[in-house]
Structures are given as structure tokens and as C-alpha cells.
Design a protein around this motif. Structure first.
Motif: not given
Length: 960
Positions: A635-639, A732-738
Motif C-alpha cells: 500500500g505504498m502509494l496509498l500511504l 523516495p516513497l516509504q511504506a510507513c505511517m506518521h
């Protein structure tokens, strides 16, 4: 004694005959002299006083003849000027009626010979040097100087010559002249009249051939001779004389005048005048050297400002102890125009000279105003006539007054051209030779870089790949290009030739994206998910989720995969500002269509890098059939959308997986349901639009961290504390949430104020402990910036620049701070793309907080938009900062690329940068509408034209 008587009578007869012969010869000489006087009067520009009586003339001539006898012949032949010689020829012959019998025939022959020599020299026009001068103790000289208003400055009476004593005086003075090797002078005066009959330059002319000729004086050759010592101090520049100086000079002249009723020869007062505009001021510089041995030497070094027949003598600086012939004193007529409030210049000339060697009398004179006065009271300055003096005075004014000289203008222009050659304007503009033609986007059409990509799996080929060197070529206009249609009509139709692409109409015409209609491209307002119009679709969303509250709570929206941006275009009707973006893909020119319609949009893709926006800034994010695989790769793009969405904000998704039951759609829906749940997104509503026959699902991002703590699995994981959600430039994108910020004083912990209050009020998270960009506490800084731009926009941009703001729709602030410029334009029917440059303080979150939008950008690279996108660009101190990092020429080329023909560029910057930008704009044949600078700061407004260069780059660029 008859013999004796006869002898006596014979002697008398012989003597009488001799006397008669002498008289005949003298008469002949007088006749010749009078003829020469007549010729001289007809050819000379001077006016000779004619009011003298016959007795006075005879006495004068007798005295002059006596003086001529005692003059050395060598001196007469080598130093007497042509014009002075003519005067001598006129005055050096004695009257026969007053001739004494004691004059010898030998002396008479000498007189005749001298007169003939002088007459020959007069005919040949020879110029000689001044001889020696000696003051006549019984003669009083006259000088008069006039200021610019015609006031007399220094006027002296001339003693009338006593005819009865003239012969005796000359006889008595001859021995003294021989002993001292000098000549005595009486004052014979001249006046020069302008075309109005005003005395312009009356000059006392010395007798005996020792005074300079008029022509010699005009050449700056006047000389001074003294038998004593002279001291001159001319250390001040001057233009006008003051009244106090006039009084001083008048008192001096009255002291020197005897009996108060004395009249000059000819019965009239002769003044040495100056032109109306103070042309007594010197235009040239000259130094004089005065010797005490009775001979005159001159060392003249002249600077000629204007070559005229009436050239003036220069003011000199002399020293009696040491002749200084190499120093000059400049006195232009308008020097005081640059010295407001200063006293008028004056020259004090102290002449210490022996009036009579035997008596040893010394006299000091102070002359105020202009002009040099010799120690004999004779002016050493010749003034031009009226017309000439006007010309000289005007010339002096233009050199030092408000008008610049051609030399100064030309020099400045050469310097500007030289500077611009090094930097920009010497650039030979050419058309870009690229395969994409008029639609070239350098950072998205870099084919050379795209070919080197190892994979395009994550849409890397749709991302930015800027060339190492930004292009400096210009793009051609599409054939048949016209001025864009104004908003709001442009939302419905645009000129076909401005964006001549029909492929999208063929593919999406049935979905009411765009259609071809004659010379127009029309937009019915539909889309893939809202065939029956965007407004119904927008209202349907709010009906399903009333808390969205378009234009009040929800002000700033991000539209992903926008197509032709009809969704954002119609959200303007709900007072909502939408940032629309889509990749440059097979849906050809979809973003270009949006911009041409007057709808905000950029070319971007959700690939491997973060979008150029700060974190938690959008109130709503929308995706209608955007074809983004949200569920893959964790879900990297949704993140990434989660990073951008404000806590408590909404994600509106309208796509086939929401309402269709195809296997693929079901799989996607299940994956999305699992992903959104793990992200703690709440599904607020899932509904179906019966009119458009599409389904819509709305998710809400959590406004706290409770859900994150309750998750059984940390997938997707929370980002590390060191990860900055606002860092977005090439990250770069990261697959994490703040995590959500819970501190009430931190941005993201509260929802912004409703629109439009949020526009004018400082964000709640700006506190006084923070220092703003301009050095004040942050809230005060915010308010000061807003008030500043309201004044500038209202007083200058809207009223003073002559811009028709009804035709301005797409605006970009190329270096926004708090968004004050955009906020001040709210009364204008335009939208503003606020750019916060990557080397500036990160104030973009403030801009979003107040209900505006923008993005990060580096102006050393090309902007991600199509050519001819914006009506107006605003650059506040951008170029002076950017040129420290990269060349300014490619930046201006980029400005030309994104600005529409007839579009405006407003620049506020330092004077040096403004000059560079203006020079480049002129090289592009842009129109300079306004240029202003003060104290090294200024503003510039230029307008792009339809001009394009004819020459094309020789080789096809590898960038496309």
C-alpha cells in the motif's frame, strides 16, 4: 641786411615747405588709416562708440601715435595681433592740425612705415601675441559683469581724456616708456551685442597694439602683463553672483570713479556684459603665467566642451611666486544644479601691481561673479553673443543637470550590453529542435535519460528526469495559436489550434471528457465517473458525507488522475481550491487541456518518489477511476496519500472495484478493505449514484493515535521519529505511517478554521516564540506580510500596472512566503500556484493552512507544466537568489516557456537583477510595461509577445 633777411625768409619758406610736405604725408596716412577703420568696422562683430567729439578723436589719435613711436619695432612686428594692428593703424596717426613743428621728418617716416606695416598685417589677418601693458595713472578703466538676471556686478567709470593735455601727456610719458621698456595704455572699449541689442561682452581694448584681438580672445588666448607682482586665487567653481557680491563690486567701482560725474570716452557707459543665462561662466579652462620683466608668456591647457565661435575663456588659478601653468579650474554653468543649498561660487582675484613704478602704489581688487580681470582693469575674457551663449549654457546644463549626455548614455548602454552578453542578452535565441515540438516539457521529455532507466515498473518513465543543463532554447507556437478564451467561458471550450490534439476526444468522447466542435474543443463537464456532469457528482459526494462541507470545512482538495480536471474546475463553484495532477501518458495533453481551460493542474505521477507537497495539508483527496494500484507493495502509494491527508480528512474513491463484481474488481476491493483497516482509515460511507450509475466510497483518516496503538500487527509500520513528513523534494516513497500530532500547539492536532476565516488569521500553531521569515514573532510576521501584499496588490498591481485582471486566470507566485500575494488576490477571479523554493524557509504548510495551495520547486530545473500555461508570473526576490545557484538565462527561458503570449511577468528584486531581467526580456522582444527602482530595490513588469526566433537549433536535442 637784405641778404640776411632773404636768407631768413628762405629758411622760413623752406621750413614751411617742409612742414607742408609733412602735413601732406600725415594727411595721406590718416586717410589710409580711416579707410582701414571703415573696413574694420564693416567686418568686425564689435560696435565702436561713435559719440566722441572730433577734438577727442584727434587727441586720442595723437596720443596713440605718440605711444606707437616709443614701441619697439621688433615687438610690433612679432607680437601684435592682426586685429590689434588694425586698431593701431586707425589710432596711431597724429592729427595734422595739432602736430607740433618739433616732430622730425624721420619720425614721420617711421610713423608712416609703422602704419603701412600694420595695415599689411591687418589685411593678411595675422594674429599676434599681447605686448606689455603699463597702467596710465590718469586713466580709469571700466568693467561690468552681469549675472544670469542681468545685474551689473563690477562697473567702473572711464575717465574722459583731456584733449588739451593729451599731447603733453604722451610727450611726457615717452621717456618713461623707453626706460621701462613698456607701453602705457588708455581705455578704448568695445561692446558686443546680441540679436536683441543687449551688450554681451563689452571689452576694454588696449592701445598701442598690445591688447589681444577678438579672435584670439575667443580662442582662449587672453594674456596678462604686469610690471609688479600678481597673485590670483581661483579655487572655487561658480555659476551665479549673489547680491552681496554685486554690492561689493558696485562699491569698488564707485571708489574708483572720480567726481562721480565722469563719463567714459564717447559719452556713454560701456559695460562688459554676459548672456542672459549667466554665460560669464567659463566653458573652458586656461592657466596664465605672469612674468615681471614686462613680457607676457602663456601656458594654456584647454578642455573644450563645445566648439563655437563664441568660446569663453577659462577661469585660471595663478600663483605670483610660482607660475602654475598645468592646473585647470573647471567652471561649468550648471555645477550648482548638483549642489542644492550651496552658496554661489565666487572667485577672488587679488591683483597687486605697480600703478606707477616711481610711486610704488599697489592696488587690490576683488572680483565676484565670473570672468578674469587684468591688473589694468581690462577683461581677459570674451563672451559669446546671445545665441552662442544659449547653446553653451544648454550644453553645460545637459552635462550636469537632469538631462544625461549622449556619451554617458552610450557608455552605460555599452556596459549593459557587455554585461548581458556575458550573462544573457547576448544569447542568440533559437527554437528548440525537439520531437515534442510546441509541447516540450524538459524534465518529462528527457528521452536520453528515460532510455537509461533499468525499469519502468513503478512508472519511473513518467517521473521527472531533468537534463544536466537546463535548455536555453525557445518553443514555437502551435500553428494558428490564438489568445486563450477567458474564464469562465474557457471551462466549457478552448481554441482547437491552441491544443491541437484530438486523440483524447476519440477515446473519451463518449464519456463527455472533450469533444471537437469546429474550431473549438468543448468540455461538457463530464468524466468517466460523472458522465452527466461534475456538479451533480460533487453534490452527491456531500450528500453522502455531509461533514465534508464543500467550501467551508473542506477548502483544499487533491485530485489524483484528474483527466481534464472537470472535477476541480466545477469545485470552484463550491468555493473549493483543487490541486489536480495526472501523468503525461497516453491520455494525451489531459493536463494541458485543464490549464488551457483555466483549471489548476500539474503533470505528475505516483511512482517512486513523494509528491512535491508537505505532509497533512489536504482536506480531501479524490480519485475517480484514477487507475492507481493502491493496494500493491504494502500500500505504498496509498500511504503517500496518508502522508498528505490532514488528520480527520477524507479520501473519496470512485472506481469500478467499489460497485462492480468482476473478479479483478473484487480482488482489488478486498485488498483495499484490508489495507485501509490496517491504516486505521474509517469507511464513512459507501453508496451508489443512480444517475451516473457509479459507486463512491469515502474514508476518513484518524485524528488521533488510539487506533495505531490497538493494532495487532504493525503493518504498515509507523515511520521513525526522525522521518520528516514535510520532506518531499526527490524523497523516495516509504511504506510507513506518521503518527498524529496530539500537542495542541503543533500543526495537525486541530482542524483549520472554516473558510474564509482561515485565510486572514494566523494558524493556531504559529506562536510568538517562533521567529518569522522577516524577523518578527511568527504571528506578527504573518500579519505584516498579509497587510503588505494587500497594499501592493491594491495600490500597484491592480490600479497602476494597466493590467486587465478580468483576463488573468492562471497565476503563479514563483517565490511565495506566507501566501500573502495570493491572499490579496482573492477579489480577482484567478487562482494562484504558490511555489516555495527548496532553498527558502519551508512556509508551504502555512499557505495550505490558510486555504491556499502550492508546491515545492527548484527553479534551476524546469517546472512540471505544459508550455503556455500561465497568464501571470510573480517573482518577489526570486532571481537574485536563484542566480547564486545557477545561471539566470535558463530560468528566463523557462519563464518564456510557461508564460502565455501576452502574459505578464512582475518582478520585485534588487536593481542589478532587475536590469539583467529587463535586458533579457528585451532580447526576447517583450514589452516593458513598467520599470521602477529606488534605493537599490525596484519592480519590473514585462509582457510576453508573439515573437519567436526564426533560427532552429542545428541538431535534434537528445532531451526529446
Amino acid at each position: 641786411m637784405p641778404v640776411g633777411k632773404s636768407s631768413t625768409m628762405d629758411f622760413r619758406r623752406s621750413s614751411s615747405s617742409s612742414s607742408s610736405s609733412q602735413c601732406s604725408t600725415a594727411t595721406l596716412v590718416v586717410f589710409v588709416a580711416l579707410c582701414l577703420v571703415g573696413v574694420w568696422m564693416m567686418t568686425s562683430s564689435t560696435v565702436v562708440p561713435v559719440g566722441m567729439s572730433a577734438t577727442e578723436i584727434n587727441s586720442e589719435m595723437k596720443q596713440q601715435a605718440s605711444e606707437t613711436y616709443s614701441a619697439p619695432l621688433e615687438e610690433s612686428s612679432t607680437e601684435v595681433s592682426g586685429e590689434a594692428t588694425r586698431r593701431d593703424a586707425d589710432t596711431s596717426v597724429s592729427d595734422p592740425t595739432t602736430e607740433t613743428k618739433s616732430e622730425s621728418s624721420e619720425e614721420q617716416k617711421l610713423l608712416d612705415k609703422t602704419a603701412e606695416n600694420m595695415a599689411e598685417k591687418a589685411q593678411e589677418g595675422e594674429l599676434g601675441k599681447d605686448g606689455e601693458d603699463k597702467k596710465d595713472g590718469d586713466s580709469t578703466k571700466a568693467q561690468a559683469y552681469s549675472d544670469e538676471n542681468g545685474n551689473t556686478e563690477g562697473e567702473e567709470m572711464i575717465k574722459e581724456v583731456d584733449p588739451e593735455n593729451a599731447q603733453d601727456k604722451s610727450t611726457e610719458e615717452n621717456p618713461r616708456e623707453s626706460a621701462n621698456g613698456a607701453q602705457e595704455n588708455t581705455g578704448d572699449q568695445q561692446t558686443y551685442s546680441d540679436e536683441n541689442g543687449n551688450s554681451e561682452g563689452g571689452e576694454v581694448i588696449k592701445e598701442g597694439g598690445q591688447e589681444n584681438s577678438l579672435d584670439k580672445s575667443r580662442e582662449g588666448s587672453s594674456q596678462e602683463t604686469t610690471n609688479g607682482e600678481q597673485e590670483k586665487k581661483a579655487d572655487q567653481k561658480f555659476d551665479e553672483t549673489t547680491e552681496s557680491e554685486q554690492d561689493k563690486s558696485s562699491e569698488q567701482s564707485s571708489d574708483e570713479t572720480t567726481d562721480g560725474d565722469a563719463k567714459p570716452e564717447g559719452g556713454e557707459m560701456i559695460k562688459e556684459g554676459v548672456p542672459e543665462y549667466g554665460q560669464d561662466k567659463s566653458s573652458t579652462e586656461e592657466t596664465y603665467r605672469v612674468t615681471t620683466d614686462g613680457e607676457q608668456e602663456k601656458k594654456a591647457e584647454q578642455k573644450v566642451n563645445e566648439t563655437t565661435d563664441g568660446e569663453q575663456n577659462k577661469i585660471s588659478e595663478q600663483n605670483s611666486d610660482e607660475a602654475k601653468g598645468d592646473e585647470q579650474q573647471k567652471s561649468d554653468s550648471n555645477n550648482t544644479s548638483e549642489q542644492d543649498g550651496k552658496d554661489q561660487g565666487q572667485i577672488e582675484e587679488k591683483g597687486e601691481q605697480n600703478q606707477d613704478k616711481e610711486a610704488g602704489v599697489k592696488s587690490d581688487e576683488t572680483i565676484t561673479g565670473t570672468g578674469n580681470k587684468t591688473e589694468d582693469g581690462v577683461s581677459g575674457e570674451v563672451f559669446p553673443d546671445g545665441a552662442q551663449s544659449e547653446l553653451l549654457n544648454e550644453t553645460a546644463r545637459t552635462q550636469n543637470g537632469a538631462w544625461s549626455t549622449q556619451a554617458a548614455e552610450s557608455k552605460k548602454e555599452k556596459e549593459v550590453q557587455a554585461t548581458s552578453k556575458d550573462d544573457a542578452t547576448g544569447h542568440n535565441w533559437k527554437l528548440c529542435n525537439v520531437s515534442t515540438g510546441p509541447d516540450y516539457i524538459p524534465c518529462l521529455d528527457n528521452e536520453d535519460a528515460i532510455k537509461k532507466l533499468k525499469t519502468t515498473k513503478h512508472y519511473e518513465h513518467r517521473e521527472r528526469h531533468c537534463p544536466d543543463e537546463a535548455p536555453t532554447c525557445l518553443l514555437p507556437l502551435p500553428e494558428g495559436y490564438k489568445q486563450p478564451i477567458e474564464w469562465p467561458n474557457s471551462r466549457n471550450k478552448i481554441w482547437y489550434h491552441n491544443v491541437p490534439h484530438t486523440e483524447l476526444a476519440t477515446i473519451k468522447g463518449h464519456q463527455n471528457w472533450v469533444k471537437v466542435s469546429g474550431e473549438y474543443l468543448t468540455f461538457p463537464g463530464g468524466g468517466t465517473q460523472f458522465k452527466h456532469g461534475a456538479l451533480h457528482y460533487i453534490d452527491f459526494i456531500q450528500e453522502s458525507v455531509p461533514d465534508i462541507a464543500w467550501g467551508q470545512k473542506s477548502r483544499v482538495v487533491l485530485d489524483v488522475g484528474c483527466g481534464v480536471a472537470s472535477f476541480g474546475g466545477y469545485l470552484f463553484d463550491r468555493d473549493v481550491l483543487t490541486m489536480s495532477f495526472a501523468p503525461k501518458d497516453e491520455h494525451e495533453a489531459q493536463v494541458q487541456f485543464a490549464l488551457e481551460r483555466g483549471i489548476p493542474a500539474i503533470s505528475a505521477v505516483m511512482g517512486t518518489k513523494r509528491l512535491p507537497f508537505p505532509g497533512i495539508v489536504f482536506d480531501v483527496i479524490h480519485c475517480a477511476r484514477c487507475r492507481v494500484p493502491w493496494h500493491i507493495e504494502g500500500g505504498m502509494l496509498l500511504l503517500e496519500l496518508n502522508r498528505l491527508l490532514r488528520p480527520g480528512g477524507y479520501f473519496v474513491w470512485s472506481a469500478t472495484p467499489v460497485y462492480q463484481k468482476l473478479e479483478e474488481d473484487v480482488e482489488i476491493w478486498n485488498a483495499m478493505a484490508e489495507l485501509t483497516e490496517s491504516m486505521c482509515w474509517e469507511m464513512v460511507n459507501k453508496t451508489k449514484d443512480k444517475i451516473n450509475k457509479v459507486g463512491i466510497v469515502t474514508y476518513r483518516k484518524p485524528s488521533n493515535n488510539e487506533c495505531y496503538a490497538k493494532r495487532s500487527e504493525s503493518s504498515p509500520p509507523l515511520c521513525q521519529g526522525s522521518d520528516d513528513p514535510n520532506a518531499a523534494w526527490n524523497v523516495p516513497l516509504q511504506a510507513c505511517m506518521h503518527e498524529v500530532q496530539m500537542d495542541s500547539a503543533v500543526r495537525g492536532s486541530q482542524w483549520p478554521q472554516p473558510w474564509p476565516q482561515r485565510l486572514e488569521n494566523p494558524p493556531y500553531w504559529l506562536n510568538s516564540s517562533q521567529i518569522g521569515v522577516y524577523g518578527k514573532p511568527a504571528p506578527e510576521d504573518f500579519e505584516a506580510d498579509f497587510q503588505h501584499w494587500k497594499r501592493v496588490v491594491s495600490n500597484s498591481y491592480v490600479k497602476a500596472l494597466g493590467i486587465d485582471w478580468s483576463g488573468v486566470r492562471n497565476v503563479m507566485d514563483m517565490r511565495a512566503v506566507y501566501g500573502g500575494f495570493a491572499a490579496a488576490l482573492q477579489e480577482v477571479n484567478a487562482w494562484v500556484m504558490n511555489i516555495v523554493t527548496i532553498d527558502s524557509p519551508d512556509t508551504l504548510p502555512v499557505i495550505y493552512e490558510r486555504g491556499l495551495f502550492g508546491m515545492y520547486h527548484d527553479w534551476c530545473e524546469s517546472f512540471s507544466t505544459y508550455p503556455r500555461s500561465y497568464d501571470l508570473l510573480h517573482a518577489d526576490h526570486l532571481f537574485s537568489r536563484t542566480k547564486k545557484r545557477c545561471k539566470l538565462l535558463p530560468v528566463i527561458a523557462e519563464v518564456d516557456r510557461i508564460l502565455r503570449p501576452q502574459g505578464k511577468l512582475i518582478v520585485r528584486d534588487d536593481a542589478e537583477t532587475l536590469e539583467e531581467v529587463e535586458s533579457m526580456a528585451k532580447s526576447l522582444n517583450w514589452e516593458v510595461r513598467m520599470s521602477y527602482s529606488k534605493e537599490n530595490e525596484g519592480s519590473l513588469c514585462v509582457q510576453k509577445t508573439l515573437w519567436r526566433p526564426k533560427e532552429v537549433e542545428s541538431t535534434v536535442s537528445s532531451l526529446s
